[in-house]
Enzyme design. Structure first.
Site, PDB file in Angstrom:
ATOM      1  CD  GLU A 110      -2.994  -1.134   2.233  1.00 19.65           C
ATOM      2  OE1 GLU A 110      -2.701  -0.545   3.285  1.00 19.65           O
ATOM      3  OE2 GLU A 110      -4.024  -1.810   2.101  1.00 19.65           O
ATOM      4  CG  HIS A 225      -9.053   6.302   1.701  1.00 18.33           C
ATOM      5  ND1 HIS A 225      -9.070   6.071   0.345  1.00 18.33           N
ATOM      6  CD2 HIS A 225      -8.396   5.259   2.250  1.00 18.33           C
ATOM      7  CE1 HIS A 225      -8.452   4.924   0.095  1.00 18.33           C
ATOM      8  NE2 HIS A 225      -8.031   4.411   1.238  1.00 18.33           N
TER       9      HIS A 225
HETATM   10  C1  SIN Z   1      -6.249   1.838   6.003  1.00 18.60           C
HETATM   11  O1  SIN Z   1      -6.932   2.824   6.245  1.00 18.60           O
HETATM   12  O2  SIN Z   1      -5.327   1.521   6.726  1.00 18.60           O
HETATM   13  C2  SIN Z   1      -6.491   1.015   4.777  1.00 18.60           C
HETATM   14  C3  SIN Z   1      -7.542   1.604   3.963  1.00 18.60           C
HETATM   15  C4  SIN Z   1      -7.502   1.051   2.577  1.00 18.60           C
HETATM   16  O3  SIN Z   1      -7.763  -0.132   2.412  1.00 18.60           O
HETATM   17  O4  SIN Z   1      -7.230   1.822   1.676  1.00 18.60           O
END
Ligand code: SIN
Length: 493
Positions: A110, A225
């Site tokens: 990520e 986000h």
């Molecule tokens: C997260 O907020 O740690 C993960 C969120 C996502 O799956 O983008």
């Protein structure tokens, strides 16, 4: 009723704390159904743990500090990253079926992680899998008494010490006393127009702590986000999350002209830290563009298997993400600020503890690294439960000595009008991009709104909104998730 410990909230932080406090008698209070009414079960990405070749807790810690702009508490980061592997093993032992191959856990990547280190379950359904496993463990744990459909509306005191709660159930109020009360009530999504959080993330625990006189910290650090699904109805409230793991798998952000734009903002493009990507998307939207997340090449036909939750959300909107780009909008996602706690999760008020998103241990600094939040709840929750089990005096020695005013029947209600007014105001003025003039206007508007508030819950929600706004006004510079347009202009000038 007397208990050794009261835990408020049944997300990953609350359940981890309550389970680890065995064999002490624990009251676990939750507003909905056990393990289902908080944000934990909605988590998609997963749990960060340094399990891959070439990775280590020290490298995970360094990524966490970089994402947090160095404002993190380094000791808390060390505890978090060192505890990750054992926490994942514990969850597995409790029935969480993480995705694996012959070598071990399948590790995703990520944004802002330098390594593949995201443990996940059923593709993007990690929170659901983990919370289902913990709910089963919780329901069979003999030391837990679970109060579902109960909202905590007041804290009880013995002198200066917090020693219990008043909780409202469907029929009545119950009074519970204990040697310690742990808030694990989650975040603040219900204060913003767009959020990835469920409605239960309404800052109620923060408000209780504030009223009790507990210090709050880092309230201005609200994470957005970059990719929530922009629904056709343009509704307020919870929007489906489009996990960052999609960008980790190669999905790209496009503007209305079909052009990638994130390289204009950061070398890492779509895999830049979350605040950078969110502001990149915001800037396009502010210019009147629409923004799309295109995973049709990177994921394509594998979408239903790899990202079943996102796939279902898109199909429900009439979009097929195997072939089509997905319209996106940023959404409030996480709160780095909260009840200030020390290394033992103790707030500034004796007897009151906080863990998980409601707490501010400083572990995330100015911006949380992806997939460190379930981890935080697990590692700090289990440590707190164990510590309290070892230290607490017996329940029988504790009882409230300060009378709690009888709550009104509607004390937990917030009208749709007040709720929407707060959401719109914070989205507009205390959102991704802020400035002094907007923040001052927001404080004035909140003051007016407070005068029209009729219930305790309305006054409390507004009080938390004021804390966030005032903290954002107070911090003049831009750092992490807190971005001051006027600070940037001042520097440019
Ligand atoms: C997260 O907020 O740690 C993960 C969120 C996502 O799956 O983008």
């Amino acid at each position: 009723m007397h208990f050794d410990l009261i835990v408020v909230g049944s997300g990953i932080a609350g359940l981890s704390t309550a389970l680890a406090a065995a064999p002490r008698r624990v009251a676990l209070i939750t507003r909905g159904e056990l393990a289902r009414d908080g944000a934990s079960r909605w988590a998609q990405g997963g749990i960060a743990a340094a399990l891959g070749p070439g990775d280590s807790p020290a490298v995970h810690a360094s990524d966490t500090l970089a994402a947090g702009n160095g404002l993190n508490d380094a000791a808390a980061v060390e505890v978090l990253t060192r505890g990750a592997a054992e926490a994942v093993e514990w969850l597995s032992a409790n029935g969480a079926a993480f995705d694996r191959n012959a070598q071990g856990f399948l590790l995703g990547r990520e944004a802002a992680h330098s390594q593949h280190r995201i443990v996940h379950a059923n593709g993007d359904a990690t929170g659901a899998a983990v919370m289902q496993a913990l709910a089963v463990t919780g329901r069979t744990a003999a030391h837990l008494q679970i109060f579902e459909q109960h909202a905590v509306v007041a804290l009880r005191r013995a002198g200066e010490r917090i020693c219990g709660v008043v909780a409202q159930g469907a029929q009545d109020f119950v009074e519970l006393d204990a040697a310690a009360v742990v808030l694990a009530t989650g975040g603040i999504g219900a204060l913003y127009r767009h959020t990835t959080n469920p409605e239960a993330a309404d800052a109620s625990g923060l408000a209780l702590a504030l009223e009790a006189g507990a210090a709050l910290s880092d309230m201005e650090f609200v994470q957005f986000h970059p990719t929530a699904l922009r629904t056709r109805d343009g509704r307020s409230g919870q929007l489906p999350l489009l996990t960052e793991a999609l960008r980790g798998a190669g999905a790209v952000l496009l503007n209305g002209a079909g052009k990638r734009f994130m390289r204009l903002h950061a070398r890492e493009a779509e895999l830049a830290p979350r605040d950078v990507v969110a502001r990149g998307v915001w800037a396009e939207l502010e210019r009147g563009e629409t923004v799309w997340l295109d995973a049709s090449t990177a994921v394509g036909a594998d979408f239903p298997q790899r990202f079943p939750t996102v796939f279902a959300a898109c199909m429900a909107e009439g979009l097929d993400p195997r072939r089509e780009a997905i319209p996106v909008v940023p959404a409030q996602h996480y709160h780095m600020g909260g009840v200030r706690v020390d290394a033992a999760a103790q707030s500034s008020v004796p007897g009151l503890y906080a863990v998980g998103e409601v707490a501010c241990s400083g572990v995330h600094g100015a911006n949380r690294l992806a997939s460190n939040s379930l981890l935080e709840g697990l590692v700090f929750g289990r440590a707190l439960g164990r510590r309290l089990a070892a230290q607490l005096p017996p329940a029988a020695t504790v009882a409230a000595t300060v009378a709690t005013a009888p709550p009104a029947d509607d004390c937990a209600q917030v009208s749709a009008a007040i709720s929407q007014a707060v959401r719109d105001l914070l989205w507009r003025e205390v959102g991704l991009v802020r400035d002094a003039s907007g923040l001052r206007q927001a404080l004035a508007a909140l003051d007016t709104l407070a005068r029209s508030a009729g219930t305790l819950a309305e006054r409390r929600r507004i009080a938390v909104a004021v804390q966030i706004t005032a903290a954002a006004l107070h911090r003049h510079n831009s750092v992490g998730a807190h971005y001051r347009r006027d600070a940037v202009q001042a520097r440019a000038g």
